[in-house]
Design an enzyme around this catalytic site. Structure first.
Site, short mmCIF file in Angstrom:
data_model
loop_
_atom_site.label_atom_id
_atom_site.label_comp_id
_atom_site.label_asym_id
_atom_site.label_seq_id
_atom_site.Cartn_x
_atom_site.Cartn_y
_atom_site.Cartn_z
N ASP A 1 -41.86 -56.64 71.02
CA ASP A 1 -42.22 -57.86 71.74
C ASP A 1 -43.49 -58.44 71.13
OD1 ASP A 1 -40.16 -57.30 73.46
OD2 ASP A 1 -41.43 -56.61 75.10
N THR B 1 -27.30 -43.22 68.57
CA THR B 1 -28.73 -43.01 68.32
C THR B 1 -29.37 -44.17 67.56
OG1 THR B 1 -28.37 -41.91 66.19
CG2 THR B 1 -28.31 -40.53 68.16
N LYS B 2 -28.56 -45.08 67.03
CA LYS B 2 -29.12 -46.13 66.19
C LYS B 2 -30.17 -46.99 66.91
CE LYS B 2 -27.64 -46.33 62.61
NZ LYS B 2 -28.03 -45.55 61.41
N THR C 1 -32.32 -46.11 69.10
CA THR C 1 -33.54 -45.32 69.11
C THR C 1 -34.16 -45.28 67.73
OG1 THR C 1 -32.86 -43.97 70.98
CG2 THR C 1 -34.47 -43.00 69.48
N CYS D 1 -47.21 -57.05 108.14
CA CYS D 1 -47.86 -58.28 107.69
C CYS D 1 -47.19 -59.50 108.33
CB CYS D 1 -47.87 -58.34 106.16
SG CYS D 1 -49.04 -59.56 105.50
N HIS E 1 -50.41 -53.19 105.17
CA HIS E 1 -49.24 -52.71 104.42
C HIS E 1 -49.30 -51.18 104.30
CE1 HIS E 1 -47.56 -56.56 102.91
NE2 HIS E 1 -48.79 -56.99 103.11
N GLU F 1 -47.07 -49.10 103.77
CA GLU F 1 -46.13 -48.53 102.79
C GLU F 1 -46.82 -48.08 101.51
OE1 GLU F 1 -45.84 -53.11 102.10
OE2 GLU F 1 -46.23 -51.71 103.74
#
Length: 535
Positions: free
Chosen positions: A148, A189-190, A192, A381, A507, A509
């Site tokens: 990237d 595997t290519k 990778t 919330c 919150h 959580e």
């Protein structure tokens, strides 16, 4: 001096780099090391706080008020450590700090460039988290995938960082995809190989390759990857899809991942204690039956928008010995006519946080159904605000009661903007964020659940219960069971003549752990289980 582990990803995103990094962190902590973790995001937003959950999933909030990547939630749940704002930074925050310095004249007229200025700023963040936490091991996950364009400065900074440290102080773990091609009846595997080639082209040689797949990866396949990627065969690990993310640390431990990592870092391989995790997984396997919990929200098309809530419910399900069947229900489809059809089979109804008017009436309808049908209700919330609006309309008699967030001209604004938020124009990082104290009223369900008078929970909001209406709400039977220590803010509400109707402005959580389920979620699931058994 801290040791550093960089976790990178290849081929595709959403491979599970975060779970892999968190699993390694769990294993190393289980061997007695002080571990901290960090997520590095290549996007140009300063943080995910202003991003739509459809784009990014949930925004995780730390104790010190940082709005961070959802992977921070995985980190906290796996290593059971509260992270900070230094545990997450983006390319946007790096550029923001550099531009501010340039405007001040800090660079003395010099040209500001990616190398060395951006990479140096990134390295400063790496050194900072190590010094501030005094960690033995820092695990830094670099978001996105190798190749990237946005990731390039971070990979380069990590490469430079390794050169600046002593041999054995820095290692790289590369997580990559090994896809199964059904027509060929084999894994390939290519992808990778190409991913590692891309990583090596920018000067980084992985020490470990973790192969993600939905099919078994044989030793022959791993040997092939090792040969083409110049990695020791024993350092190519298989990580196939697991029934529970919490079993991933054990799958990696069975391949001696933690031992091999410590050997690479030159650290002693101390005894490991995985007993709490094994007990959790055993209890998870022993769960019997199920309870149906509805999550009535507006972002249900992307479940990651409610990731921490879903995990917290699963944690409490295990603690109560029952499987939690989650039903994500679009709040826009809920009204008084559809509520029975959508919610009638539910043992518990949870209305989560959110922003904007869309679907708010559906959340009010869900709260109304839960209140009038004695179904356990948990508001978080905006879920608290919906419950207050519903109660104000249907019990107090304030027709059309709503939030000033949605109608500044409404006659009954039972939810209003916090005074210190009124003159704030910038949206990023300006809400009431982070951990704040809450004083609980004795004799309430909230006090019984927590078992203490003062608790701390993390917040992310601009609006609150309007104090002008607190008296009327209380006179009509609503209990304000938690307030800020100065009594100014309503933090928790409940209905005493209901099996379980509790809502929190915070919150909770974010603080649930698999081996330490949050008491509010624990109480909610227990109430749902009782409701199921009484039906």
């Amino acid at each position: 001096m801290a040791k550093h582990i960089f976790v990178t990803g290849g081929v595709v995103s959403s491979l599970g780099k975060g779970i892999t990094a968190a699993s390694l962190g769990h294993l190393l902590k289980a061997r007695g090391y002080h571990v901290t973790m960090q997520k590095i995001d290549p996007y140009l937003n300063v943080d995910p706080g202003t991003m739509s959950p459809f784009q990014h999933g949930e925004v995780f909030v730390t104790d010190d008020g940082h709005e961070g990547d959802l992977d921070l939630g995985h980190y906290e749940r796996f290593i059971d450590e509260s992270l900070t704002r230094d545990s997450n930074f983006t390319q946007g925050s790096i550029y923001q700090s550099l531009i501010a310095r340039e405007r001040r004249g800090d660079f003395l007229g010099g040209t500001v460039q990616v190398i060395p200025h951006v990479t140096n700023a990134i390295k400063e963040r790496l050194y900072r988290i190590a010094s501030q936490t005094n960690a033995d091991i820092v695990i830094s996950e670099i978001g996105g995938t190798v190749g990237d364009i946005e990731s390039q400065p971070f990979i380069e900074a990590a490469r430079q960082f390794k050169k600046e440290k002593e041999p054995g102080d820095v290692i790289f773990v590369h997580v990559t995809l090994v896809p199964y091609i059904a027509a060929a009846h084999e894994v390939k595997t290519k992808p990778t190989q190409h991913s590692v080639k891309e990583l090596r082209s920018v000067g980084v040689q992985p020490d470990f390759i973790v192969c993600r797949s939905d099919h078994e990866i044989s030793s022959g396949v791993r040997d092939k990857i090792a040969l083409f990627c110049d990695v020791d065969p024993g350092n190519v690990l298989a990580c196939i899809d697991a029934p529970s993310i919490y079993s991933v640390p054990l799958a990696l431990h069975d391949q001696h991942f933690d031992e091999k990592v410590l050997a690479k870092l030159g650290l002693p391989v101390e005894d490991v204690d995985l007993t709490p995790l094994r007990k959790f997984l055993s209890a998870q396997a022993d769960c019997e039956g199920e309870v149906n919990i509805a999550i009535v929200g507006k972002y249900v098309k992307l479940p990651d928008a409610y990731l921490s809530i879903m995990e917290a419910l699963h944690h409490s399900g295990v603690a109560n010995g029952v499987n939690v069947n989650l039903n994500l229900i679009d709040a826009e489809k809920v009204d008084d006519e559809t509520a029975e059809e959508l919610l009638g089979a539910m043992d518990g109804i949870l209305v989560p946080g959110g922003f904007g008017q869309r679907a708010f009436e559906g959340k009010i309808a869900a709260a109304r159904y839960a209140r009038t049908h004695n179904v356990p209700y948990f508001g978080i919330c905006l879920g608290l605000q919906a419950a207050v609006c519903e109660f104000a309309r249907d019990v107090v008699g304030l027709s059309g009661a709503t939030s000033s967030e949605f109608d500044e001209n409404a006659e009954y604004q039972v939810i209003s903007i916090m005074p210190d938020q009124k003159d704030i124009d910038e949206k990023g990082g300006t809400m009431r964020l982070g951990a704040y104290p809450c004083k609980l009223q004795k004799g309430t369900k909230a006090f019984d659940i927590y078992g203490e008078e003062v608790i701390y929970e993390r917040h992310r909001h601009r609006y609150e219960v309007n104090n002008e209406y607190r008296g009327k709400l209380q006179e009509a039977g609503m209990v304000i069971s938690g307030v800020s220590p100065d009594g100014r803010l309503t933090e928790m509400i409940e209905l005493p003549n209901h099996p379980w109707f509790v809502a929190s402005q915070a919150h909770p959580e974010f603080k649930s752990r698999p081996t330490k389920p949050h008491p509010l979620f624990n109480g909610f699931v227990a109430a749902a289980l009782k409701h199921r058994d009484e039906e």
